[in-house]
Design a protein around this motif. Structure first.
Motif, PDB file in Angstrom:
ATOM      1  N   LEU B 129       4.482  -7.735 -17.591  1.00  0.00           N
ATOM      2  CA  LEU B 129       4.532  -7.400 -19.021  1.00  0.00           C
ATOM      3  C   LEU B 129       4.424  -5.907 -19.279  1.00  0.00           C
ATOM      4  CD1 LEU B 129       2.490 -10.107 -20.919  1.00  0.00           C
ATOM      5  CD2 LEU B 129       4.959  -9.887 -20.690  1.00  0.00           C
ATOM      6  N   TYR B 130       3.675  -5.200 -18.437  1.00  0.00           N
ATOM      7  CA  TYR B 130       3.507  -3.771 -18.708  1.00  0.00           C
ATOM      8  C   TYR B 130       4.726  -2.960 -18.276  1.00  0.00           C
ATOM      9  CZ  TYR B 130       1.963  -3.644 -13.828  1.00  0.00           C
ATOM     10  OH  TYR B 130       1.913  -3.784 -12.469  1.00  0.00           O
ATOM     11  N   ARG B 131       5.734  -3.649 -17.735  1.00  0.00           N
ATOM     12  CA  ARG B 131       6.969  -2.956 -17.358  1.00  0.00           C
ATOM     13  C   ARG B 131       8.090  -3.209 -18.370  1.00  0.00           C
ATOM     14  NH1 ARG B 131       7.786   0.763 -14.668  1.00  0.00           N
ATOM     15  NH2 ARG B 131       9.743  -0.029 -13.843  1.00  0.00           N
ATOM     16  N   TYR B 132       7.707  -3.686 -19.558  1.00  0.00           N
ATOM     17  CA  TYR B 132       8.685  -3.868 -20.626  1.00  0.00           C
ATOM     18  C   TYR B 132       8.663  -2.645 -21.534  1.00  0.00           C
ATOM     19  CZ  TYR B 132       9.478  -8.885 -19.768  1.00  0.00           C
ATOM     20  OH  TYR B 132       9.838 -10.089 -19.225  1.00  0.00           O
ATOM     21  N   ARG B 156      17.857   2.912 -23.699  1.00  0.00           N
ATOM     22  CA  ARG B 156      16.669   3.729 -23.379  1.00  0.00           C
ATOM     23  C   ARG B 156      15.789   3.022 -22.368  1.00  0.00           C
ATOM     24  NH1 ARG B 156      15.502   5.720 -29.203  1.00  0.00           N
ATOM     25  NH2 ARG B 156      14.503   3.699 -29.361  1.00  0.00           N
ATOM     26  N   ASN B 157      15.541   1.734 -22.596  1.00  0.00           N
ATOM     27  CA  ASN B 157      14.703   0.985 -21.657  1.00  0.00           C
ATOM     28  C   ASN B 157      15.327   0.995 -20.261  1.00  0.00           C
ATOM     29  OD1 ASN B 157      12.807   0.401 -23.619  1.00  0.00           O
ATOM     30  ND2 ASN B 157      13.606  -1.647 -24.054  1.00  0.00           N
ATOM     31  N   HIS B 163      12.117  -3.310 -18.505  1.00  0.00           N
ATOM     32  CA  HIS B 163      12.729  -4.559 -18.962  1.00  0.00           C
ATOM     33  C   HIS B 163      12.798  -4.576 -20.495  1.00  0.00           C
ATOM     34  CE1 HIS B 163      11.731  -5.447 -14.883  1.00  0.00           C
ATOM     35  NE2 HIS B 163      10.449  -5.639 -15.113  1.00  0.00           N
ATOM     36  N   THR B 164      13.765  -5.325 -21.020  1.00  0.00           N
ATOM     37  CA  THR B 164      13.863  -5.472 -22.487  1.00  0.00           C
ATOM     38  C   THR B 164      13.815  -6.942 -22.876  1.00  0.00           C
ATOM     39  OG1 THR B 164      15.371  -3.576 -22.530  1.00  0.00           O
ATOM     40  CG2 THR B 164      15.197  -4.891 -24.551  1.00  0.00           C
ATOM     41  N   VAL B 256      16.903  -7.134 -17.466  1.00  0.00           N
ATOM     42  CA  VAL B 256      15.982  -6.722 -16.403  1.00  0.00           C
ATOM     43  C   VAL B 256      16.146  -5.232 -16.103  1.00  0.00           C
ATOM     44  CG1 VAL B 256      15.328  -7.135 -13.992  1.00  0.00           C
ATOM     45  CG2 VAL B 256      16.089  -9.043 -15.434  1.00  0.00           C
ATOM     46  N   GLY B 257      15.035  -4.519 -15.967  1.00  0.00           N
ATOM     47  CA  GLY B 257      15.051  -3.116 -15.570  1.00  0.00           C
ATOM     48  C   GLY B 257      14.900  -2.988 -14.060  1.00  0.00           C
ATOM     49  N   GLU B 258      14.229  -1.943 -13.604  1.00  0.00           N
ATOM     50  CA  GLU B 258      13.954  -1.829 -12.170  1.00  0.00           C
ATOM     51  C   GLU B 258      12.905  -2.858 -11.784  1.00  0.00           C
ATOM     52  OE1 GLU B 258      12.751   2.231 -11.585  1.00  0.00           O
ATOM     53  OE2 GLU B 258      14.705   2.908 -12.325  1.00  0.00           O
ATOM     54  N   THR B 259      13.052  -3.415 -10.581  1.00  0.00           N
ATOM     55  CA  THR B 259      12.131  -4.484 -10.194  1.00  0.00           C
ATOM     56  C   THR B 259      11.288  -4.116  -8.981  1.00  0.00           C
ATOM     57  OG1 THR B 259      13.996  -5.441  -9.020  1.00  0.00           O
ATOM     58  CG2 THR B 259      13.439  -6.424 -11.139  1.00  0.00           C
TER      59      THR B 259
END
Lengths: 273, 273
Positions: B129-132, B156-157, B163-164, B256-259
């Protein structure tokens, strides 16, 4: 079956009916103790409150147990129903993804029962949840370890006009240095970062970096004991909040971004009178 | 006293014990109906399930009532205990800050009882969650109204590796155009945006803007009926997810952003087999 059950933020009555059904049906019940259990009002006495409500004996799974002895719990879950209780939500600030992955690799069914966590309950302070940027963690600084990756994240959020939720460090069951040297395990007393410490660390980093991500005039909200009967929410500048006594843990801090009119009304409501 | 009680995401058994205590102690009980009540499994029949469990008659407060007739509810709350039930958490995706502000201006005490909402329960899909980054809303496009402010936010995200969470539009109790013309109120049937519609709209905007915020190859997670017994989570590219039948609402979508490695294991677990 492994049930991972969120307990919510207050006390034993914050479990959901679905969660309670699951716990009562389980053969074995563990409660995760390495984050905020003590703040949850669960002391040795609190635990017995849980046990009374659930009609079950509960094993406290501390950090070592969850990390090192999860195998035992998982092997039990492969044979019967086991509940693993977690403060807040199973995938809130502390996440139990790793446990889920391990269980599934062993072919154990996992059922998650959600609850409130700081990640959504913080909405109560009046700032819209969808106006938050990336969440940051503020770790306790030591003489030699002063990681400040939160600085850039707050800076980015501020530039985008977004609010920043700062989660404050919790140290539970840290082996004491002395005990490590002597080869037997003794633990430091639990340590919970206060809003004051967080703000002082934030200002120290700003003082060093001087990129004006924020200042002692930046608007913040301090939240103590979120979701508890005696929760406390105060809005003000960093400097102002240093003068507020927030009482016992858990604390968290929000660095406020751009605000909308309804948000401003709430900030005013929580302002220092 | 006005209790604002989160019902969580599944059915009537997702209320907390604390919430149930409050509802049972109240003189009057309202349930908010203008977001996702129908998906919550509360039809006319579902409502009676709630009523049976709570031992109370429940008044459904639709959009008009909450917005136009909140005064009635608040005046009742100034004289006795009133519960206002809300799907998810009171300050989740749909926020009731406005109601809180109005109550407090009238000197009415407000007590919030938290629960899970999409904003934290979405953690179940395995992304931290803190990577959103900032959450976006995807509104239904019409012939003449195609707002795309979500594009820049996702962009931007993505640039920040975050993650968005995309919340998909819900249209409940929209007056029909015909009825507005005739001066009497009839309503369109409720409309819930599917993951397919959301992805098609996202791709349409990318096609127009051509700034490569994302593409049909971008990794996403589709989540349907989060927190329900039949919840469905599938990870794959936008193109892949267009081929998946997610079934009934509510749906939401994560870009999904960087994982991190543990996140990747979960993505693999939820991947299209």
């Amino acid at each position: 079956m492994l049930y991972i059950v969120g307990l919510g933020l207050g006390d034993e009555r914050d479990i959901t009916l679905r969660g309670l059904d699951a716990v009562r049906s389980c053969h074995k019940v563990y409660v995760e103790a390495y984050t905020s259990l003590l703040c949850f009002g669960i002391s040795s006495d609190g635990l017995s409150q849980l046990e009374k409500l659930y009609g079950k004996e509960i094993t406290v799974a501390d950090r070592e147990m969850v990390e090192e002895r999860a195998d035992v719990m998982l092997s039990e879950a492969s044979e019967s129903d086991v509940a693993f209780l977690v403060v807040g939500d199973p995938f809130g600030a502390t996440t139990h993804t790793d446990l889920v992955v391990r269980a599934r690799k062993l072919g154990i069914k996992v059922k998650v029962i959600h609850n409130a966590s700081v990640m959504n309950a913080v909405g109560v302070c009046g700032l819209q949840l969808y106006r938050y940027g990336e969440t940051v963690s503020i770790p306790f600084f030591t003489e030699t370890w002063r990681p400040d990756s939160f600085y850039q994240k707050i800076q980015r959020n501020q530039q985008l006009g977004l609010h920043t939720l700062c989660l404050l460090d919790i140290r539970v069951k840290e082996p004491s240095l002395e005990s490590l040297c002597r080869g037997r395990k003794c633990y430091e007393p639990p340590k919970y970062m206060t809003i004051h410490t967080a703000i002082n660390q934030l200002l120290e980093v700003e003082e060093m970096r001087r990129e004006s991500a924020y200042s002692e005039e930046s608007k913040c909200i301090g939240v103590a004991r979120l979701g508890n009967e005696d929760q406390m929410i105060v809005a003000g500048s960093m400097k102002d909040l240093l003068g507020v006594d927030f009482g016992p843990p858990l604390h968290c801090l929000i660095v406020v971004g751009e605000t909308h009119p309804v948000e401003e009304e709430m900030l005013e409501f929580y302002g220092i009178k």
